[in-house]
Design a protein around this motif. Structure first.
Motif, mmCIF file in Angstrom:
data_model
loop_
_atom_site.group_PDB
_atom_site.id
_atom_site.type_symbol
_atom_site.label_atom_id
_atom_site.label_comp_id
_atom_site.label_asym_id
_atom_site.label_seq_id
_atom_site.Cartn_x
_atom_site.Cartn_y
_atom_site.Cartn_z
ATOM 1 N N ILE A 291 0.832 -1.249 -0.026
ATOM 2 C CA ILE A 291 0.050 0.072 0.055
ATOM 3 C C ILE A 291 0.955 1.258 0.025
ATOM 4 O O ILE A 291 0.627 2.406 -0.577
ATOM 5 C CB ILE A 291 -1.042 -0.045 1.285
ATOM 6 N N ASP A 292 1.936 1.253 0.690
ATOM 7 C CA ASP A 292 2.822 2.392 0.954
ATOM 8 C C ASP A 292 3.375 2.872 -0.463
ATOM 9 O O ASP A 292 3.611 3.796 -0.827
ATOM 10 C CB ASP A 292 3.969 1.995 1.955
ATOM 11 N N LYS A 293 3.831 1.618 -1.179
ATOM 12 C CA LYS A 293 4.391 1.864 -2.606
ATOM 13 C C LYS A 293 3.490 2.090 -3.651
ATOM 14 O O LYS A 293 3.725 3.336 -4.155
ATOM 15 C CB LYS A 293 4.909 0.398 -3.070
ATOM 16 N N LEU A 294 2.177 1.897 -3.660
ATOM 17 C CA LEU A 294 1.151 2.300 -4.412
ATOM 18 C C LEU A 294 0.938 3.688 -4.205
ATOM 19 O O LEU A 294 0.681 4.666 -4.853
ATOM 20 C CB LEU A 294 -0.224 1.407 -4.289
ATOM 21 N N SER A 295 0.815 4.237 -2.875
ATOM 22 C CA SER A 295 0.476 5.469 -2.513
ATOM 23 C C SER A 295 1.598 6.502 -2.774
ATOM 24 O O SER A 295 1.353 7.280 -3.147
ATOM 25 C CB SER A 295 0.163 5.747 -1.041
ATOM 26 N N ALA A 296 2.789 5.837 -2.624
ATOM 27 C CA ALA A 296 3.926 6.830 -3.162
ATOM 28 C C ALA A 296 4.061 7.138 -4.595
ATOM 29 O O ALA A 296 4.160 8.175 -4.883
ATOM 30 C CB ALA A 296 5.264 6.160 -2.319
ATOM 31 N N ALA A 297 3.810 6.359 -5.011
ATOM 32 C CA ALA A 297 3.650 6.326 -6.659
ATOM 33 C C ALA A 297 2.377 7.260 -6.989
ATOM 34 O O ALA A 297 2.589 8.179 -7.796
ATOM 35 C CB ALA A 297 3.523 5.147 -7.427
ATOM 36 N N LEU A 298 1.405 7.257 -6.329
ATOM 37 C CA LEU A 298 0.316 7.979 -6.400
ATOM 38 C C LEU A 298 0.449 9.624 -5.969
ATOM 39 O O LEU A 298 0.137 10.300 -6.694
ATOM 40 C CB LEU A 298 -1.180 7.382 -5.820
#
Length: 352
Positions: A291-298
């Motif tokens: 989730i952290d990786k997805l959010s960082a990319a977002l």
């Protein structure tokens, strides 16, 4: 002479108990160590999974038809996030039942980060519109972050008598039974906006639901219906061409792409604000590291000039990085559910 062993004697009993306690203690220790070992293995596997993520394309479920406003937002953000994550994000449209079919597909998907959802404000209105929804937006999904806000505009047919928003309240109250308010279907953004308008004016108009924005907008341009409220991503072309009469931006600030359209309050209407926000979600139990990786990319994507420019061309606005985070989305979704539930219940409408 051999003596018979008396099993009831204290010596034997106490020693037996000691042995049993010892064996139980050993068993508990071994069990605890086994559980710890399994936990360590699972944690290591999860960490390794997160470190490798993504190792293949990510499927983005859009619970609406291709070409619609949510689909446009999803395709633009997916392209940029794909560059951030170095793997493509592939859009899959799973339309139907006001976005609930596609949402359920993500709720039931494997929680490995390779299936995510991009949905709009309908995530907050579904709990009150559907009596048998089958999922809880706040409990059955992981939040990734918000993406963009799309303003709503109140439009009229070119021949509709009121020349400006200032003339609308009195005209609507005097002619309520003869005024038709179109929408793209029960639970659609245009339907929600119309509900809020009628609630704010305390005036009930004749609502006309359609199967989508296109036929509703077509009838508005043709004069078959009088009013419609919809997202700028759907109607920007018609506004620019003069095919419809824009009365007011349904928010407290003017829309950057349409600065000549007054806000509802400036136009003499109640201070109505309806923003069709879009956000990203993942299946419940998706590892926090993913989730952290997805959010960082977002968060990186919403700051990208190209994305912000595309949104601005549609009259929309990319959110700040602070809003493209899980905690912010969870708070916002909760507030929106609380906002829309009483409005929908008062109207007594259901989408099922």
């Amino acid at each position: 002479m051999l003596r018979r062993l008396d099993l009831a004697q204290p010596y034997f009993h106490s020693n037996s108990v000691s042995v049993m306690n010892f064996l139980a203690s050993v068993s508990r220790t071994l069990l605890s160590q086994a559980k710890l070992g399994i936990a360590i293995l699972l944690t290591s596997a999860t960490v390794a999974q997160a470190q490798d993520f993504p190792s293949r394309p990510i499927t983005v479920i859009v619970p609406f038809s291709a070409g619609g406003p949510t689909d446009k937002v999803a395709r633009d953000i997916a392209q940029i996030m794909g560059k951030q994550l170095q793997k493509p994000l592939i859009i899959e449209n799973a339309a139907g039942a006001g976005g609930t079919i596609g949402t359920k597909k993500v709720v039931l998907a494997k929680n490995d980060g390779y299936t995510v959802l991009i949905h709009h404000i309908g995530m907050a209105t579904a709990p009150s519109l559907y009596r048998h929804l089958g999922f809880d937006p706040l409990k059955d999904l992981e939040m990734v972050g918000e993406i963009a806000d799309v303003p709503m505009v109140l439009l009229g047919a070119k021949a509709f008598p009121p020349a400006s928003a200032n003339e609308l309240p009195a005209y609507l109250k005097a002619n309520a039974s003869n005024i038709s308010l179109a929408n793209a279907g029960i639970g659609s953004a245009s339907h929600l906006c119309g509900l809020l308008l009628q609630s704010a004016l305390q005036t009930e108009l004749t609502t006309v639901p359609y199967k989508g924005t296109a036929p509703a907008l077509s009838d508005l341009m043709g004069g078959q219906v009088n009013l419609m409220c919809d997202q700028t991503t759907n109607v920007s072309g018609q506004i620019k061409s003069g095919a419809v009469k824009p009365y007011a931006a349904m928010q407290t600030q003017r829309i950057q792409a349409f600065k000549d359209i007054p806000t509802a309050q400036e136009g003499g209407l109640p201070p109505i604000e309806v923003k069709i926000w879009h956000a990203m979600y993942a299946p419940k139990g998706t590892p926090a590291a993913i989730i952290d990786k997805l959010s960082a990319a977002l968060q990186a994507a919403v700051q990208e000039p190209g994305f912000k420019s595309k949104m601005a061309d549609l009259g929309a606005q990319a959110v700040t990085p602070a809003r493209a985070q899980p905690a912010s989305l969870r708070t916002h979704l909760g507030h929106e559910i609380d906002k829309w539930t009483p409005i929908i219940k008062k109207a007594g409408i259901y989408a099922d």
